[in-house]
Write a protein that holds these residues in place. Sequence first.
Motif, PDB file in Angstrom:
ATOM      1  N   ASP A   8       9.194   1.322 -30.538  1.00  7.57           N
ATOM      2  CA  ASP A   8      10.395   1.713 -31.274  1.00  7.57           C
ATOM      3  C   ASP A   8      10.875   3.055 -30.739  1.00  7.57           C
ATOM      4  N   ASP A   9      12.151   3.122 -30.367  1.00  7.75           N
ATOM      5  CA  ASP A   9      12.723   4.342 -29.783  1.00  7.75           C
ATOM      6  C   ASP A   9      11.909   4.840 -28.593  1.00  7.75           C
ATOM      7  N   GLY A  10      11.470   3.889 -27.777  1.00  8.00           N
ATOM      8  CA  GLY A  10      10.740   4.251 -26.569  1.00  8.00           C
ATOM      9  C   GLY A  10       9.284   4.602 -26.785  1.00  8.00           C
ATOM     10  N   LYS A  11       8.808   4.589 -28.014  1.00  6.15           N
ATOM     11  CA  LYS A  11       7.414   4.931 -28.323  1.00  6.15           C
ATOM     12  C   LYS A  11       6.654   3.674 -28.761  1.00  6.15           C
ATOM     13  N   THR A  12       5.564   3.392 -28.079  1.00  4.67           N
ATOM     14  CA  THR A  12       4.725   2.265 -28.467  1.00  4.67           C
ATOM     15  C   THR A  12       3.604   2.800 -29.360  1.00  4.67           C
ATOM     16  N   LYS A  13       3.543   2.294 -30.589  1.00  3.75           N
ATOM     17  CA  LYS A  13       2.595   2.843 -31.558  1.00  3.75           C
ATOM     18  C   LYS A  13       1.853   1.743 -32.306  1.00  3.75           C
ATOM     19  N   TYR A  14       0.606   2.082 -32.655  1.00  4.07           N
ATOM     20  CA  TYR A  14      -0.163   1.284 -33.605  1.00  4.07           C
ATOM     21  C   TYR A  14       0.085   1.866 -34.991  1.00  4.07           C
ATOM     22  N   GLU A  15       0.364   1.011 -35.945  1.00  3.43           N
ATOM     23  CA  GLU A  15       0.390   1.420 -37.344  1.00  3.43           C
ATOM     24  C   GLU A  15      -0.882   0.879 -37.974  1.00  3.43           C
ATOM     25  N   ILE A  16      -1.725   1.785 -38.456  1.00  5.57           N
ATOM     26  CA  ILE A  16      -3.047   1.428 -38.959  1.00  5.57           C
ATOM     27  C   ILE A  16      -3.060   1.521 -40.485  1.00  5.57           C
ATOM     28  N   ASP A  17      -3.341   0.395 -41.132  1.00 10.48           N
ATOM     29  CA  ASP A  17      -3.419   0.326 -42.593  1.00 10.48           C
ATOM     30  C   ASP A  17      -4.868   0.591 -43.001  1.00 10.48           C
ATOM     31  N   ILE A  18      -5.079   1.680 -43.753  1.00  9.90           N
ATOM     32  CA  ILE A  18      -6.430   2.141 -44.067  1.00  9.90           C
ATOM     33  C   ILE A  18      -6.704   2.087 -45.566  1.00  9.90           C
ATOM     34  N   GLU A  19      -7.880   1.564 -45.895  1.00 13.68           N
ATOM     35  CA  GLU A  19      -8.352   1.531 -47.283  1.00 13.68           C
ATOM     36  C   GLU A  19      -9.302   2.707 -47.488  1.00 13.68           C
ATOM     37  N   ASN A  20      -9.226   3.346 -48.663  1.00 18.21           N
ATOM     38  CA  ASN A  20     -10.045   4.531 -48.965  1.00 18.21           C
ATOM     39  C   ASN A  20      -9.770   5.671 -47.989  1.00 18.21           C
ATOM     40  N   GLY A  21      -8.504   5.811 -47.615  1.00 15.79           N
ATOM     41  CA  GLY A  21      -8.111   6.871 -46.703  1.00 15.79           C
ATOM     42  C   GLY A  21      -6.601   6.882 -46.547  1.00 15.79           C
ATOM     43  N   THR A  22      -6.124   7.605 -45.527  1.00 15.53           N
ATOM     44  CA  THR A  22      -4.688   7.743 -45.283  1.00 15.53           C
ATOM     45  C   THR A  22      -4.267   6.887 -44.095  1.00 15.53           C
ATOM     46  N   ASP A  23      -3.205   6.090 -44.276  1.00 14.72           N
ATOM     47  CA  ASP A  23      -2.674   5.279 -43.182  1.00 14.72           C
ATOM     48  C   ASP A  23      -2.245   6.193 -42.034  1.00 14.72           C
ATOM     49  N   LYS A  24      -2.382   5.703 -40.797  1.00 15.73           N
ATOM     50  CA  LYS A  24      -2.058   6.507 -39.622  1.00 15.73           C
ATOM     51  C   LYS A  24      -1.202   5.737 -38.639  1.00 15.73           C
ATOM     52  N   GLU A  25      -0.487   6.484 -37.817  1.00 15.08           N
ATOM     53  CA  GLU A  25       0.190   5.929 -36.651  1.00 15.08           C
ATOM     54  C   GLU A  25      -0.440   6.561 -35.423  1.00 15.08           C
ATOM     55  N   VAL A  26      -0.751   5.726 -34.438  1.00 15.50           N
ATOM     56  CA  VAL A  26      -1.425   6.209 -33.232  1.00 15.50           C
ATOM     57  C   VAL A  26      -0.600   5.823 -32.011  1.00 15.50           C
ATOM     58  N   ASP A  27      -0.311   6.811 -31.153  1.00 15.78           N
ATOM     59  CA  ASP A  27       0.409   6.554 -29.911  1.00 15.78           C
ATOM     60  C   ASP A  27      -0.433   5.607 -29.056  1.00 15.78           C
ATOM     61  N   ALA A  28       0.121   4.443 -28.728  1.00  9.16           N
ATOM     62  CA  ALA A  28      -0.646   3.429 -28.012  1.00  9.16           C
ATOM     63  C   ALA A  28      -0.857   3.766 -26.542  1.00  9.16           C
ATOM     64  N   LEU A  29      -0.144   4.764 -26.028  1.00  8.89           N
ATOM     65  CA  LEU A  29      -0.299   5.160 -24.634  1.00  8.89           C
ATOM     66  C   LEU A  29      -1.292   6.305 -24.472  1.00  8.89           C
ATOM     67  N   THR A  30      -1.241   7.275 -25.400  1.00  8.79           N
ATOM     68  CA  THR A  30      -2.063   8.471 -25.271  1.00  8.79           C
ATOM     69  C   THR A  30      -3.259   8.498 -26.235  1.00  8.79           C
ATOM     70  N   GLY A  31      -3.214   7.719 -27.307  1.00  9.91           N
ATOM     71  CA  GLY A  31      -4.261   7.763 -28.311  1.00  9.91           C
ATOM     72  C   GLY A  31      -4.073   8.884 -29.314  1.00  9.91           C
ATOM     73  N   GLU A  32      -2.973   9.602 -29.208  1.00  5.88           N
ATOM     74  CA  GLU A  32      -2.722  10.722 -30.131  1.00  5.88           C
ATOM     75  C   GLU A  32      -2.301  10.186 -31.496  1.00  5.88           C
ATOM     76  N   VAL A  33      -2.883  10.778 -32.544  1.00  7.40           N
ATOM     77  CA  VAL A  33      -2.464  10.437 -33.902  1.00  7.40           C
ATOM     78  C   VAL A  33      -1.139  11.140 -34.143  1.00  7.40           C
ATOM     79  N   VAL A  34      -0.074  10.361 -34.313  1.00  4.64           N
ATOM     80  CA  VAL A  34       1.274  10.945 -34.396  1.00  4.64           C
ATOM     81  C   VAL A  34       1.782  11.060 -35.821  1.00  4.64           C
ATOM     82  N   ASP A  35       1.072  10.447 -36.780  1.00  2.00           N
ATOM     83  CA  ASP A  35       1.479  10.554 -38.173  1.00  2.00           C
ATOM     84  C   ASP A  35       0.231  10.880 -38.981  1.00  2.00           C
ATOM     85  N   ASP A  36       0.093  12.124 -39.393  1.00  2.00           N
ATOM     86  CA  ASP A  36      -1.129  12.577 -40.039  1.00  2.00           C
ATOM     87  C   ASP A  36      -0.904  12.909 -41.508  1.00  2.00           C
TER      88      ASP A  36
END
Length: 201
Positions: free
Chosen positions: A173-201
């Motif tokens: 989306d908008d040139g960024k390939t990301k994983y959206e991770i749905d987490i139980e007992n924690g906070t959902d995250k978005e991870v840059d699929a190219l770099t592995g950087e957590v982009v939504d903390d």
Amino acid sequence: MSKKLLALTLALGLVLGGCGKAKDTNLDPKDTNIEKQVEDFKDTSKDDDGNVKASEKTSSPNINEVKIDLNASLAKFEEVFADKDIAIEEVKLELENGTYLYKFEGKKENKEYSLSFDANTGDIKAQKEEEDKDKEQIEAIDFSKIISPKEAIDKAIAGQDGAKVVEWSLKTDDGKTKYEIDIENGTDKEVDALTGEVVDD
């Protein structure tokens, strides 16, 4: 025969007979009655369609134990539609009614493609090929450049004790390939699929 001897013989017979019966009460795994009880128990754990009742499921499915990995799921998509050139815009690994399903969305020229199948057995749940009515341009995922879902999951749950990943999705989306991770007992995250950087903390 004397009355005493007759009484002694009868008493001995009763004792031996009792011992024999006592031996018969030992649990024998080959006993058909026990097998029937096991089968009866199995039957009560299932509904009329033969599916395991929700109340009988003792543990929730584990996303880390899914048998078909992302690469194999891509091969399945290509095999089903007999085309390696379909541009895939989104992949999801979702939990539905206790079963993990891969869901694909893709486009090629004037057609849209969607596929849903069991992530453990490969059984197809839904398949569609139809005309692309909206004609919107998609941003295809470049699978040759992304990190694996497992790597993304490890990044997402780092520092979150007791957190468990339930589902994930992957799209560009908008040139960024990301994983959206749905987490139980924690906070959902978005991870840059190219770099592995957590982009939504």
